[in-house]
Scaffold this motif. Structure first.
Motif, PDB file in Angstrom:
ATOM      1  N   THR A 449       0.851  -1.193   0.000  1.00 57.34           N
ATOM      2  CA  THR A 449       0.000   0.000   0.000  1.00 57.34           C
ATOM      3  C   THR A 449       0.884   1.239   0.000  1.00 57.34           C
ATOM      4  O   THR A 449       1.878   1.300   0.730  1.00 57.34           O
ATOM      5  CB  THR A 449      -0.898   0.015   1.246  1.00 57.34           C
ATOM      6  OG1 THR A 449      -1.738  -1.144   1.228  1.00 57.34           O
ATOM      7  CG2 THR A 449      -1.771   1.270   1.292  1.00 57.34           C
ATOM      8  N   ARG A 486      -8.119   0.030  -5.041  1.00 56.40           N
ATOM      9  CA  ARG A 486      -8.119   1.447  -4.693  1.00 56.40           C
ATOM     10  C   ARG A 486      -8.572   1.643  -3.243  1.00 56.40           C
ATOM     11  O   ARG A 486      -9.231   0.777  -2.656  1.00 56.40           O
ATOM     12  CB  ARG A 486      -9.051   2.217  -5.638  1.00 56.40           C
ATOM     13  CG  ARG A 486      -8.629   2.198  -7.106  1.00 56.40           C
ATOM     14  CD  ARG A 486      -7.389   3.033  -7.346  1.00 56.40           C
ATOM     15  NE  ARG A 486      -7.068   3.146  -8.772  1.00 56.40           N
ATOM     16  CZ  ARG A 486      -5.995   3.762  -9.239  1.00 56.40           C
ATOM     17  NH1 ARG A 486      -5.128   4.309  -8.391  1.00 56.40           N
ATOM     18  NH2 ARG A 486      -5.764   3.812 -10.541  1.00 56.40           N
ATOM     19  N   ALA A 487      -8.205   2.784  -2.697  1.00 55.96           N
ATOM     20  CA  ALA A 487      -8.544   3.079  -1.300  1.00 55.96           C
ATOM     21  C   ALA A 487     -10.046   2.975  -1.054  1.00 55.96           C
ATOM     22  O   ALA A 487     -10.488   2.616   0.039  1.00 55.96           O
ATOM     23  CB  ALA A 487      -8.026   4.463  -0.921  1.00 55.96           C
ATOM     24  N   ARG A 504      -2.884   7.819  -2.097  1.00 60.88           N
ATOM     25  CA  ARG A 504      -2.743   7.338  -0.725  1.00 60.88           C
ATOM     26  C   ARG A 504      -3.797   6.261  -0.411  1.00 60.88           C
ATOM     27  O   ARG A 504      -4.987   6.451  -0.666  1.00 60.88           O
ATOM     28  CB  ARG A 504      -2.888   8.505   0.238  1.00 60.88           C
ATOM     29  CG  ARG A 504      -2.647   8.151   1.703  1.00 60.88           C
ATOM     30  CD  ARG A 504      -3.022   9.327   2.594  1.00 60.88           C
ATOM     31  NE  ARG A 504      -2.250  10.510   2.253  1.00 60.88           N
ATOM     32  CZ  ARG A 504      -1.086  10.838   2.810  1.00 60.88           C
ATOM     33  NH1 ARG A 504      -0.557  10.051   3.740  1.00 60.88           N
ATOM     34  NH2 ARG A 504      -0.461  11.940   2.442  1.00 60.88           N
ATOM     35  N   GLY A 505      -3.343   5.139   0.114  1.00 62.15           N
ATOM     36  CA  GLY A 505      -4.247   4.057   0.488  1.00 62.15           C
ATOM     37  C   GLY A 505      -4.489   3.030  -0.595  1.00 62.15           C
ATOM     38  O   GLY A 505      -5.098   1.987  -0.327  1.00 62.15           O
ATOM     39  N   ASP A 506      -4.005   3.260  -1.838  1.00 61.02           N
ATOM     40  CA  ASP A 506      -4.138   2.264  -2.901  1.00 61.02           C
ATOM     41  C   ASP A 506      -3.132   1.139  -2.673  1.00 61.02           C
ATOM     42  O   ASP A 506      -2.002   1.371  -2.213  1.00 61.02           O
ATOM     43  CB  ASP A 506      -3.880   2.892  -4.271  1.00 61.02           C
ATOM     44  CG  ASP A 506      -4.969   3.883  -4.677  1.00 61.02           C
ATOM     45  OD1 ASP A 506      -6.029   3.889  -4.026  1.00 61.02           O
ATOM     46  OD2 ASP A 506      -4.742   4.638  -5.640  1.00 61.02           O
ATOM     47  N   THR A 507      -3.554  -0.076  -3.018  1.00 62.48           N
ATOM     48  CA  THR A 507      -2.706  -1.256  -2.799  1.00 62.48           C
ATOM     49  C   THR A 507      -2.528  -2.009  -4.097  1.00 62.48           C
ATOM     50  O   THR A 507      -3.507  -2.296  -4.797  1.00 62.48           O
ATOM     51  CB  THR A 507      -3.323  -2.200  -1.751  1.00 62.48           C
ATOM     52  OG1 THR A 507      -3.522  -1.481  -0.525  1.00 62.48           O
ATOM     53  CG2 THR A 507      -2.411  -3.392  -1.484  1.00 62.48           C
TER      54      THR A 507
END
Length: 551
Positions: A449, A486-487, A504-507
């Motif tokens: 992430t 996605r976040a 931010r927060g996407d993996t």
């Protein structure tokens, strides 16, 4: 004539010199890619440029080293530049050094009493050398210059003095200048160590003895290889062919074809019939083709034999210019070094499986599963392990780097301390090994992430369409797969070669292929199937479907 004991002492001392160079490079490097993943290689070469000793580092680096050294010396001489005592040359031009732009090569001559007695050299993969994409390797790149800064052969140290102008020029063209400088200084420190050890050998045994020993080391390996060939080729002399494919960004396939002519005296590998070079980074320069071909041949005919240029005297490699395996500049080559190299090894091993049945495993994953991430002032790169192919003797190995790569994984603790990343998964991938009497090794699931916005991620891999092949009735390994969560929860499946932006927060998840299976799966002992089920490596459904298991 030198006595055999002296030659052996010098041979092993040279090998340890290369190993010690690697230790110095590792201990003084700045970047996790070199310090922790060990993405570098060191070698000692004769004044002719022939390899006399190497450390157990990266096959694609080492096999191309003699090509790179000769090319660098010739390029400097064409420009009226000679390497004297205290000089070091640097280059990353893949059409000269033999791999790709990220591999910066440094070369130092070793003089004793005014006589050139050796070269010491190393290559190290710098995580970023500029270009369109953080890390340099990626989809959408269409020329060498889009991959990064091209450094022609030039002196970086002259008469013992560092050329700061050259270092600053390189630093100013990359995203991670601190890593660049630190790693480059580590490479120079490794050369100094190698120079010192070779000079100690020369002073202990004499310059003339050392030069004679180099030639005897090479001649012995040449004689040894021919002896092995005569033994193996009694019933296997002939011509063997094989084909395999790399997967282009469009989804089309580009063929790699090899014709192996095996005789008691030599092996000729001819890549005539291979596809023309392409306008994407899958082209493999000639040095890569040499490295992958010789690696595969040596691994089959005698993996324990000494490795130096004496072996290359017995193997001839014909790679037509303008093809995937010997492109013409300025074709991009970043992925050719990491991906096409794997396919060259695969296709040569496939041909050798016909020539020497029972000596060749099923296909390993066939990809380095490259993952690159970069943001403001940072760049992260790693190759992810996979499954090796099932072997005539036993199962493939789970979660390991195979064939042309020999790096470690990036320790999660190191990566999270150095970069705005959080690792969510790092585990074996169940059911990914091809079924067989001897099962293919399992691939890996790795998920990370990002913890800041505007991060570029590149996934660059192979074996998405064409799975790793089995042998002697074994099944294929699972294909490569990657996707982004996605976040907000949206799932985005990715093609095997993709570059995109993350927030931010996407993996990003990467699932690497397993190895192919070896032998009839229905012949696998029931207790081994049940053990795999108990260990979570094979599901009961896959066991019933792939192994004739009725438990």
């Amino acid at each position: 004539m030198l006595d055999k004991i002296t030659v052996e002492v010098i041979r092993h001392a040279a090998i340890f010199t290369a190993e010690e160079m690697g230790i110095v490079l590792r201990n003084t490097a700045f970047s996790p890619n070199i310090r922790d993943r060990l993405d570098y290689s060191c070698a000692v070469l004769a004044p002719s440029g022939e390899l006399v000793a190497q450390a157990e580092h990266i096959p694609v680096h080492l096999g191309s080293m003699p090509v790179g050294v000769r090319n660098m010396v010739e390029a400097l001489e064409r420009n009226g530049v000679s390497l004297g005592p205290g000089d070091v040359a640097v280059s990353n031009d893949p059409y000269i050094t033999g791999t790709h732009l990220n591999d910066v090569m440094v070369l130092k001559p070793v003089y004793v009493d005014g006589v050139l007695v050796a070269y010491v050299a190393n290559k190290a993969h710098h995580v970023d050398v500029g270009g369109l994409i953080p890390g340099g390797i990626g989809a959408g790149v269409r020329s060498l210059r889009e991959e990064g800064l091209v450094i022609p052969p030039v002196k970086i140290v002259e008469n013992g003095r560092l050329r700061e102008d050259i270092v600053r020029l390189i630093e100013s063209n990359v995203r991670t200048p601190r890593y660049l400088r630190g790693d480059l200084m580590a490479q120079l420190a490794a050369l100094n160590t190698g120079e010192k050890r070779v000079q100690e050998l020369a002073r202990r045994y004499g310059v003339e003895t050392l030069l004679e020993a180099w030639e005897e080391i090479l001649s012995y390996t040449e004689r040894y290889t021919r002896t092995i060939l005569r033994s193996l080729a009694k019933e296997r002399t002939g011509v063997y062919t094989a084909e395999d494919y790399v997967e282009l960004e469009s989804g089309e396939l580009a063929k790699i074809r090899v014709r192996l002519e095996i005789s008691p005296e030599r092996i000729v590998a001819d890549f005539t019939g291979t596809a023309r070079q392409v306008e994407e980074p899958l082209n493999a320069v000639y040095g890569v083709t040499v490295a992958a071909t010789t690696y595969a041949i040596k691994a089959v005919i005698d993996p324990d034999m000494p490795m130096n240029s004496g072996f290359y005297r017995v193997v001839e490699i014909r790679a037509p210019r303008g093809t995937l395996v010997n492109p013409v500049p300025p074709a991009p080559v970043g992925g050719g070094n990491v991906e096409t190299s794997q396919r060259i090894a695969d296709v040569v091993l496939r041909a050798l499986a016909e020539a020497f049945p029972g000596r060749v495993p099923a296909a390993s994953c066939g990809t380095m599963s490259n993952l690159l991430l970069g943001g403001k002032g940072w760049a992260f790169y790693e190759t992810i392990g996979c499954g090796s192919g099932g072997r005539p003797c036993c199962d493939g190995v789970d979660g390991v780097h195979t064939n042309m790569t020999n790096t470690l994984n990036t320790p999660i603790e190191v990566a999270e301390a150095e970069y705005p990343l959080l690792f969510r998964a790092y585990e074996l991938r169940p059911d990914s090994g091809g079924p067989g009497r001897n099962r293919g090794g399992l691939g890996i699931v790795r998920a990370v992430t990002v913890l800041e916005d505007d991060v570029t991620v590149t996934v660059y891999a192979e074996r998405h369409q064409l799975r790793p092949w089995g042998l002697e009735g074994g099944g294929a390994g699972a294909p490569f797969r990657s996707y982004v969560i996605r976040a907000g929860g949206e799932k985005v499946e990715l093609p095997p070669k993709a570059t995109l932006r993350l927030g931010r927060g996407d993996t990003v998840y990467v699932e690497t292929p397993g190895g192919g299976g070896y032998g009839d799966p229905c012949e696998r002992p029931r207790e081994l199937v049940e053990r795999d089920i108990e260990d979570g490596k094979v599901s009961p459904e896959a066991a019933r479907h792939g192994y004739c298991y009725e438990g």
